[in-house]
Design a protein around this motif. Structure first.
Motif, PDB file in Angstrom:
ATOM      1  N   GLY A 243      23.218   9.568  41.902  1.00  0.00           N
ATOM      2  CA  GLY A 243      22.451   9.102  40.749  1.00  0.00           C
ATOM      3  C   GLY A 243      21.286   8.219  41.153  1.00  0.00           C
ATOM      4  N   ARG A 244      21.498   7.393  42.172  1.00  0.00           N
ATOM      5  CA  ARG A 244      20.414   6.525  42.644  1.00  0.00           C
ATOM      6  C   ARG A 244      19.399   7.289  43.493  1.00  0.00           C
ATOM      7  NH1 ARG A 244      24.820   3.228  43.944  1.00  0.00           N
ATOM      8  NH2 ARG A 244      24.478   3.559  46.183  1.00  0.00           N
ATOM      9  N   ALA A 245      19.856   8.342  44.160  1.00  0.00           N
ATOM     10  CA  ALA A 245      19.002   9.041  45.122  1.00  0.00           C
ATOM     11  C   ALA A 245      18.011   9.998  44.465  1.00  0.00           C
ATOM     12  CB  ALA A 245      19.873   9.819  46.105  1.00  0.00           C
ATOM     13  N   HIS A 246      18.299  10.500  43.256  1.00  0.00           N
ATOM     14  CA  HIS A 246      17.457  11.515  42.605  1.00  0.00           C
ATOM     15  C   HIS A 246      17.101  12.634  43.582  1.00  0.00           C
ATOM     16  CE1 HIS A 246      17.186   9.071  39.056  1.00  0.00           C
ATOM     17  NE2 HIS A 246      16.673   8.062  39.733  1.00  0.00           N
ATOM     18  N   PRO A 247      18.095  13.397  44.048  1.00  0.00           N
ATOM     19  CA  PRO A 247      17.845  14.409  45.080  1.00  0.00           C
ATOM     20  C   PRO A 247      16.956  15.538  44.582  1.00  0.00           C
ATOM     21  CG  PRO A 247      20.050  14.644  44.168  1.00  0.00           C
ATOM     22  CD  PRO A 247      19.503  13.366  43.617  1.00  0.00           C
ATOM     23  N   THR A 248      16.199  16.118  45.509  1.00  0.00           N
ATOM     24  CA  THR A 248      15.328  17.248  45.186  1.00  0.00           C
ATOM     25  C   THR A 248      16.118  18.552  45.260  1.00  0.00           C
ATOM     26  OG1 THR A 248      14.697  17.570  47.495  1.00  0.00           O
ATOM     27  CG2 THR A 248      13.365  16.019  46.194  1.00  0.00           C
ATOM     28  N   ASP A 249      15.485  19.645  44.825  1.00  0.00           N
ATOM     29  CA  ASP A 249      16.129  20.961  44.902  1.00  0.00           C
ATOM     30  C   ASP A 249      16.546  21.280  46.331  1.00  0.00           C
ATOM     31  OD1 ASP A 249      16.044  21.659  42.226  1.00  0.00           O
ATOM     32  OD2 ASP A 249      14.059  22.567  42.359  1.00  0.00           O
ATOM     33  N   ARG A 250      15.661  21.052  47.273  1.00  0.00           N
ATOM     34  CA  ARG A 250      15.953  21.382  48.666  1.00  0.00           C
ATOM     35  C   ARG A 250      17.145  20.580  49.171  1.00  0.00           C
ATOM     36  NH1 ARG A 250      13.128  23.703  52.882  1.00  0.00           N
ATOM     37  NH2 ARG A 250      13.738  23.011  54.974  1.00  0.00           N
ATOM     38  N   GLU A 251      17.178  19.291  48.837  1.00  0.00           N
ATOM     39  CA  GLU A 251      18.284  18.449  49.296  1.00  0.00           C
ATOM     40  C   GLU A 251      19.611  18.903  48.703  1.00  0.00           C
ATOM     41  OE1 GLU A 251      15.679  14.330  49.923  1.00  0.00           O
ATOM     42  OE2 GLU A 251      16.574  14.798  47.972  1.00  0.00           O
ATOM     43  N   ILE A 252      19.610  19.200  47.392  1.00  0.00           N
ATOM     44  CA  ILE A 252      20.847  19.630  46.741  1.00  0.00           C
ATOM     45  C   ILE A 252      21.340  20.956  47.308  1.00  0.00           C
ATOM     46  CG2 ILE A 252      21.728  20.573  44.567  1.00  0.00           C
ATOM     47  CD1 ILE A 252      21.990  17.602  44.715  1.00  0.00           C
ATOM     48  N   HIS A 253      20.441  21.905  47.491  1.00  0.00           N
ATOM     49  CA  HIS A 253      20.880  23.214  47.977  1.00  0.00           C
ATOM     50  C   HIS A 253      21.338  23.138  49.433  1.00  0.00           C
ATOM     51  CE1 HIS A 253      18.937  24.754  44.301  1.00  0.00           C
ATOM     52  NE2 HIS A 253      19.821  25.738  44.436  1.00  0.00           N
ATOM     53  N   THR A 254      20.765  22.233  50.212  1.00  0.00           N
ATOM     54  CA  THR A 254      21.264  22.034  51.572  1.00  0.00           C
ATOM     55  C   THR A 254      22.697  21.504  51.536  1.00  0.00           C
ATOM     56  OG1 THR A 254      19.055  21.613  52.448  1.00  0.00           O
ATOM     57  CG2 THR A 254      20.906  20.777  53.736  1.00  0.00           C
ATOM     58  N   LEU A 255      22.951  20.516  50.688  1.00  0.00           N
ATOM     59  CA  LEU A 255      24.295  19.953  50.576  1.00  0.00           C
ATOM     60  C   LEU A 255      25.281  20.966  49.986  1.00  0.00           C
ATOM     61  CD1 LEU A 255      23.453  16.338  49.348  1.00  0.00           C
ATOM     62  CD2 LEU A 255      24.260  17.034  51.615  1.00  0.00           C
ATOM     63  N   LEU A 256      24.816  21.757  49.041  1.00  0.00           N
ATOM     64  CA  LEU A 256      25.684  22.799  48.488  1.00  0.00           C
ATOM     65  C   LEU A 256      26.139  23.757  49.589  1.00  0.00           C
ATOM     66  CD1 LEU A 256      23.857  23.678  45.135  1.00  0.00           C
ATOM     67  CD2 LEU A 256      26.172  22.748  45.354  1.00  0.00           C
ATOM     68  N   GLY A 257      25.217  24.137  50.471  1.00  0.00           N
ATOM     69  CA  GLY A 257      25.575  25.027  51.565  1.00  0.00           C
ATOM     70  C   GLY A 257      26.570  24.396  52.514  1.00  0.00           C
ATOM     71  N   VAL A 258      26.385  23.103  52.815  1.00  0.00           N
ATOM     72  CA  VAL A 258      27.302  22.407  53.726  1.00  0.00           C
ATOM     73  C   VAL A 258      28.705  22.357  53.136  1.00  0.00           C
ATOM     74  CG1 VAL A 258      27.845  20.162  54.752  1.00  0.00           C
ATOM     75  CG2 VAL A 258      25.506  21.050  54.856  1.00  0.00           C
ATOM     76  N   PHE A 259      28.809  21.933  51.878  1.00  0.00           N
ATOM     77  CA  PHE A 259      30.140  21.801  51.265  1.00  0.00           C
ATOM     78  C   PHE A 259      30.779  23.162  51.007  1.00  0.00           C
ATOM     79  CE2 PHE A 259      28.872  17.404  50.307  1.00  0.00           C
ATOM     80  CZ  PHE A 259      30.044  16.746  50.665  1.00  0.00           C
ATOM     81  N   ARG A 260      29.972  24.177  50.711  1.00  0.00           N
ATOM     82  CA  ARG A 260      30.549  25.511  50.510  1.00  0.00           C
ATOM     83  C   ARG A 260      31.199  26.005  51.797  1.00  0.00           C
ATOM     84  NH1 ARG A 260      28.928  30.291  51.837  1.00  0.00           N
ATOM     85  NH2 ARG A 260      26.811  29.598  52.331  1.00  0.00           N
ATOM     86  N   LYS A 261      30.501  25.834  52.914  1.00  0.00           N
ATOM     87  CA  LYS A 261      31.068  26.276  54.188  1.00  0.00           C
ATOM     88  C   LYS A 261      32.305  25.455  54.558  1.00  0.00           C
ATOM     89  CE  LYS A 261      26.731  28.031  56.080  1.00  0.00           C
ATOM     90  NZ  LYS A 261      25.699  27.877  57.142  1.00  0.00           N
ATOM     91  N   ALA A 262      32.214  24.135  54.304  1.00  0.00           N
ATOM     92  CA  ALA A 262      33.373  23.291  54.612  1.00  0.00           C
ATOM     93  C   ALA A 262      34.573  23.681  53.766  1.00  0.00           C
ATOM     94  CB  ALA A 262      33.014  21.826  54.389  1.00  0.00           C
ATOM     95  N   ASN A 263      34.351  23.936  52.489  1.00  0.00           N
ATOM     96  CA  ASN A 263      35.456  24.322  51.607  1.00  0.00           C
ATOM     97  C   ASN A 263      36.032  25.679  51.993  1.00  0.00           C
ATOM     98  OD1 ASN A 263      35.336  21.980  50.121  1.00  0.00           O
ATOM     99  ND2 ASN A 263      33.969  22.827  48.550  1.00  0.00           N
TER     100      ASN A 263
END
Length: 289
Positions: A231-251
């Protein structure tokens, strides 16, 4: 047809509400500082330099050496003027480090900080001169008494006196919103990622905690902490999709490990080790229990 003698005169086109100030240096003693000031002016969108009783400024000398690209325009176009000319032509702001007076005396008081000066000049139509004094003794009280405003840069009280070139650079930087239309910095403003994607990341993070056997009664706390950070970071599209990829692979990997565990009836985790390492906030719990 209206009488030309009574018709209102045409209103001349108005100038921009705030115009770039000119910079005035009174009796500069060091050519290098003149060059430094010219360079700072070039950095922050100013072009008019006025000098009162300047030293010689040969093109192969120190001033031009310090001026950078300002040697091409700001410095060679500098105009030699008198103090009286500056007073008569401009709204004047004297720049000084010494402001040790109060409301009983008004030579150096009241004074504005650079930020306050920027806010003041942004709302008035005027031609302003920023007046800097000598390297050795600055502006004297007689000169300051003839100027309209006083500006001072907040600094440590044990040594508040800045080098002339440094002081000019700091002040012009603070006034940049009045003088610079476009900056070289990319992405000055950024757009927050779509809320649906951010919520999907929160779901992935929750799945990650579940796969990692994070204790259920601490899972909500950890998810809330993660939500506050994003909430404090206000992530961009690129940042969110990078994190989505990391957590998807980890899961995916954790899910596969769970399948192997169920298939062979063996735990893939060291319960004793996870008891200590996986409990985010465990120390807080011990303190509050």
């Amino acid at each position: 047809m209206s009488d030309p003698d009574t018709a209102p005169a045409e209103t001349p086109p108005s100038e921009p509400r705030s115009r770039a100030p000119v910079v005035v240096v009174v009796e500069p003693e060091t050519p290098g500082n003149v060059g430094t000031i010219a360079r700072a002016m070039k950095n922050f969108g100013l072009s008019e330099l006025k000098l009162i009783d300047p030293p010689a400024l040969p093109e192969d000398g120190e001033a031009y050496g310090f001026a950078g690209h300002a040697r091409e325009d700001v410095l060679p176009n500098a105009e030699t003027v008198t103090f009286d000319e500056v007073i008569n032509r401009y709204h004047t702001v004297g720049c000084t480090a010494i402001t040790g007076e109060d409301a009983r005396r008004h030579v150096r008081y009241p004074f504005s900080t650079p930020t306050e000066l920027r806010e003041s000049l942004a709302t008035v139509e005027t031609r302003t001169a920023l007046v800097f004094g000598r390297e050795s003794k600055g502006l004297n009280n007689d000169e300051l008494a003839r100027l309209d405003q006083v500006c001072s840069i907040p600094a440590d009280e044990e040594y508040p006196v800045l080098n002339l070139g440094q002081a000019a650079t700091v002040l012009l930087y603070e006034l940049r919103d009045l003088t610079v239309d476009e900056y070289q910095l990319p992405d000055v403003e950024r757009k927050r990622a779509a809320e649906g994607d951010i919520e999907r990341l929160h779901q992935y993070f929750g799945d990650f905690l579940e796969h990692a056997d994070h204790r259920e009664h601490r899972r909500d706390r950890c998810q809330t902490l993660f939500r506050r950070v994003l909430g404090r970071a206000h992530p961009t599209d690129r940042e969110i999709h990078t994190l989505l990829g990391v957590f998807r692979k980890a899961n995916d990997k954790l899910s596969y490990a769970d399948e192997l565990s169920e298939r062979y009836g063996e735990s893939q985790y060291d319960d004793e080790g996870s008891e200590e390492s996986d409990d985010v906030g465990a120390e807080d719990d011990r303190q509050t229990e």
